[in-house]
Design a protein around this motif. Structure first.
Motif: not given
Length: 103
Positions: A40-45, A63-69, A93-98
């Protein structure tokens, strides 16, 4: 088994058309939610092509928190902060939105 960097550039085809994973030194046994958060982080939309049902939303958030940090502490920095000068993060930020995670 989690590839940890799985993407189109990590799959080649043999002469007979069979897919082959390459660059597997980062492969490990881990949670499927970790792999989906990386995707999700890598491919966004375009993550919608990989999306699957039944993932644990709490694990995805962890995991999103861990990757972001990890990214903030390492290869990226926050724009407008007193972090050491680095190339600013260009990811919206919208590309990595939960919101892009599975329901």
């Amino acid at each position: 088994m989690i590839h940890a960097e799985l993407g189109p550039d990590h799959v080649l085809a043999t002469a007979s058309g069979e897919p082959v994973l390459i660059d597997i030194e980062g492969a490990m046994y881990f949670d499927i939610e970790w792999e989906h958060d990386v995707l999700a982080l890598r491919f966004g939309p375009d993550y919608s092509h990989f999306q699957t049902d039944g993932l644990d939303i709490d694990r995805l958030r962890l995991y999103r928190l861990a990757l972001t940090l990890s990214l903030i502490a390492g290869p990226m920095s926050l724009v407008g902060t007193d972090f050491p000068a680095r190339t600013p993060c260009r990811t919206s930020p919208s590309r990595t939105s939960p919101a892009r995670w599975p329901k």
